[in-house]
Design a protein around this motif. Sequence first.
Motif, PDB file in Angstrom:
ATOM      1  N   PRO A  44       0.809  -1.216   0.000  1.00  0.00           N
ATOM      2  CA  PRO A  44       0.000   0.000   0.000  1.00  0.00           C
ATOM      3  C   PRO A  44       0.849   1.277   0.000  1.00  0.00           C
ATOM      4  CG  PRO A  44      -0.720  -1.496   1.735  1.00  0.00           C
ATOM      5  CD  PRO A  44       0.530  -2.066   1.168  1.00  0.00           C
ATOM      6  N   TYR A  86       1.746   2.394  -3.270  1.00  0.00           N
ATOM      7  CA  TYR A  86       0.572   2.991  -3.893  1.00  0.00           C
ATOM      8  C   TYR A  86       0.477   4.482  -3.540  1.00  0.00           C
ATOM      9  CZ  TYR A  86      -4.251   3.008  -5.575  1.00  0.00           C
ATOM     10  OH  TYR A  86      -5.401   3.271  -6.267  1.00  0.00           O
ATOM     11  N   ALA A 100      -3.775  -1.649   6.106  1.00  0.00           N
ATOM     12  CA  ALA A 100      -3.528  -1.508   4.665  1.00  0.00           C
ATOM     13  C   ALA A 100      -4.637  -0.692   4.006  1.00  0.00           C
ATOM     14  CB  ALA A 100      -3.428  -2.889   4.026  1.00  0.00           C
ATOM     15  N   TRP A 101      -5.898  -0.953   4.397  1.00  0.00           N
ATOM     16  CA  TRP A 101      -6.997  -0.170   3.811  1.00  0.00           C
ATOM     17  C   TRP A 101      -6.785   1.311   4.046  1.00  0.00           C
ATOM     18  CZ3 TRP A 101      -8.209  -3.508   0.813  1.00  0.00           C
ATOM     19  CH2 TRP A 101      -8.858  -4.701   1.090  1.00  0.00           C
ATOM     20  N   PHE A 110      -4.240   2.707   1.821  1.00  0.00           N
ATOM     21  CA  PHE A 110      -4.813   2.769   0.471  1.00  0.00           C
ATOM     22  C   PHE A 110      -5.691   4.008   0.307  1.00  0.00           C
ATOM     23  CE2 PHE A 110      -4.140  -1.790  -0.777  1.00  0.00           C
ATOM     24  CZ  PHE A 110      -3.570  -1.486  -1.989  1.00  0.00           C
ATOM     25  N   ASN A 119      -5.536   7.112  -2.170  1.00  0.00           N
ATOM     26  CA  ASN A 119      -6.659   7.425  -3.060  1.00  0.00           C
ATOM     27  C   ASN A 119      -7.042   8.893  -3.042  1.00  0.00           C
ATOM     28  OD1 ASN A 119      -7.611   5.457  -4.657  1.00  0.00           O
ATOM     29  ND2 ASN A 119      -8.786   4.426  -3.056  1.00  0.00           N
ATOM     30  N   LYS A 159     -13.399   0.324   3.721  1.00  0.00           N
ATOM     31  CA  LYS A 159     -12.674   1.406   3.066  1.00  0.00           C
ATOM     32  C   LYS A 159     -13.333   2.746   3.375  1.00  0.00           C
ATOM     33  CE  LYS A 159     -10.809  -1.265  -0.805  1.00  0.00           C
ATOM     34  NZ  LYS A 159     -11.038  -1.673  -2.194  1.00  0.00           N
TER      35      LYS A 159
END
Lengths: 281, 270, 343
Positions: A198, A201, B28-29, B32, B36, B120
Amino acid sequence: MTRTMADDRRPLDASWLHRQRRHFRLWRRFLGQAVVRETHYRAHFATTLLVGLVELGLGVVPILLLFGFAQEVQGWSRAEVITLVGVYQIVTGLMAAFVAPNLQRMTSYITEGELDGVLLRPVSSQFYLTLRWINVAELSNVASGIAVLVIGLVQSGASPNAAQVLQAFVLAACGLVLLATVWSALAFLAFWLQSVGPIAYIYLNLVEAGRYPLAFFPVAVRAFLTFAFPVAFASTYPAQALAGDLGWTPVAGGVALVVVAVTLVRLLWRRGLRTYASASS
Amino acid sequence: MSTVVRNLRVLRRMTAAQIVGASIYRGAWTIFMVANICVPIISLLIWRTAIANGARLPIDERYVTTYFVLLSFVTMATSSWMTGFLAEYIRLGRLSSWMVRPASVLLSFVANNLSEKVLKLIALVPMIGVLWWIFRDSMNIPAGPGRWTVFAVSIVLGAILVFTIDLLIGSLAFWMDDVTALAQARLIIASVLSGAVVPLALMPDWSRGFIDNQPFRFTVSFPVEIVAGNLSGQELLVGLGIQAGYVVVLGILARLVWSAGLRAYSAVGA
Amino acid sequence: MTNTFEASSRRLPVIAATGLTKTYTFHKQQAGLAGALRSLVRRTYETRLAVDEITFTIDRGEVVGLLGPNGAGKTTTLKLLSGLLYVTSGELEVLGFTPSDRKHDYLRRIALVMGQKTMLWWDVPAMETLLLHKDMYGLGAKEFDRNVAELAELLEVQDLLNVQVRKVSLGERMKLELMAALVHGPEILFLDEPTIGLDVVAKARVRTFLAEVNKLRGTTILVTSHDMDDIEALCSRVMIIDDGRLQYDGGLDELVHAARPRKLVRATYASEVDGSRLAAGEGVTGVDTDGLTITLEVDRERAGDVLGQLTRIGPLVDLDVADADIEEIMRDLFLRRGTLGDA
């Protein structure tokens, strides 16, 4: 304590220079093998090329739209921003070709013990981990970046002299190394976090800021994009140098920043390795 | 027990189980979601700079700000990521083990979609909140619960629409060896046409008729416009009508393609 | 290479460990983000002793088997020797180097092969990996060609060098793995379970090859294995590690002798017999009567008497006498932990 003995052999590297040469020869082998491999996967090459082109076009859409509403933003013309996008594309293309394929593997290197196989080799492990895998197809994006750069230069009517080209080149090289060190630093966090997928990312999304001139951002963000996440060296500064608006001071600053960043990453790597070698089983 | 009720029970159980399973990765979410939100923030800053520099945009600063603050939330809430997985199920023959069960494999994909989305969004909402607070002076906030209800309905319709498109493309794996290139092309096209990169209001005039009525607008842009923009009551109704229409049409199409695919699959076996 | 080996041998060992100790320190992390944040502030450490004051030396050209149950410290020992782990305390010198310095001049003299992990590049022919090693280890063209030819012949893999690694069988892959490990001519070869997962024929091939490498090149080999046949075939000396401690260091024969192995006897009769009286005999254990068959274990010295008894108690159809399995001996040893010290 008991002494041990070994065969007499010539040392592997007679000098520091020999050592660098051996590493360079090894890198050339990496490249050669990657090229051969790529020829077996022509579909992969075509897809990468096509996706790269579409993404490049897509990246230009906001800029084209933006300059449909204004002639100039913060002193940047459309042609100058296109030049900048060209530089950005070249640097990120080189990253994607030579550095990214390796750091994406850091998690598996560390969690699946593949790192052991690297540490056993008589090569610099950091060199091996950062540059072992090469994605040749990504070089097509470098080519398209050069095309965009030329278009931008022609449109803006800039005619940089040799010194300015040199400045731009050095700055872009600094940008490449700085981005690589930032990504390495993030990837080396895997020594402590185990999984860094992640985090890579985050890098890929943050680097998008490089598509726009630094001047388009608020002051605090500019400082962040220059010193903490130095994508400015991969786009804004080289583009400014080509436009002739930059002296040698930022170039010296970039080189200094590279020295600092590389030293820090080297330390981080040593710490990480120390953790690995005392914790792994 | 009716099939619908039974399927809903199965769905609820699977979703709950998946939430428990996926919450292991909440760290991890979160990362992420931080990633985003980066690109919308970059876009937000760029367009605000342009406006401050006197660019004459068809939309004002409040629209732009509200649009990009809400964008990552709506994009996430309507997203779907099953194309690749579905294609893999079909290609590697894992579908067979599902076909002997009295529940469609799609149910498991819906459960996966819902469960991951819940986690999420939980990670995302605080970040949106912070952004909102930073830009609170230039946010459009619709008065009354009416608009918010329409917003919510539109997000649900958008989510179904995206899922249906995913299903359509994934189903092509019944006949095609590799759908990854197609899926990637669709993602790239969708990112522009859905308004995820630039607000559709900024698209050039000559493209208006097409831009405003193509399906991708209703996957992201339209729900955001309901809060950010100044859609009139009539525009709102027409928009919802078109959105519902796309859901029905694409839904029927996906259903046909999927059953045709299943027939082809059972005939050949894998 | 072989010349210097002859000339300078036997004066000094190649591996010397004195009081070698390795403890792992790991901080216990609570689950979840909150736990992770908490552990940033206050960490609770736990230590585990993996290798406990081991002292030994290994001479050039020896083939030593490293035995012990799972988690006993075998792999840790190999990793310490190959420099992958730092020594916690004690002293360790290999070939005149401190392994954990990982000096390139040290690393080029050793090789480590792990049965479970491949070092080969999966989707290209093995030759590509070998060429990589050529550059990595700075091998000259002549030296490289000679080593490749020699190893390929010994391993009979000439035809496999240009085949994608993923396409060769497991046994063949292990051969290629060994080839890649040996192409730079290491002086010491560390092997961790080199025959794991291989079939009987492939195992035998690997053993023969290793024995040959040891003979031809004088390569010192340190091998861990669960397969006692490996150890019996290769090693004249074994070290048994259990619970991090060196429990035995000596010849394989002495080990077998020290464990005083017993005979396994299996007698089959034409009609049902009563074997209960046998159990009372001196030195007899594990008597098991199952219909027409009696199995038992008996001390070597008492075997003759017991066999005589067996022939007398009924119409004997078949009689089978075997040495106790070496694996049984090992199991026995670990059960009677510590009694071996004076063996």
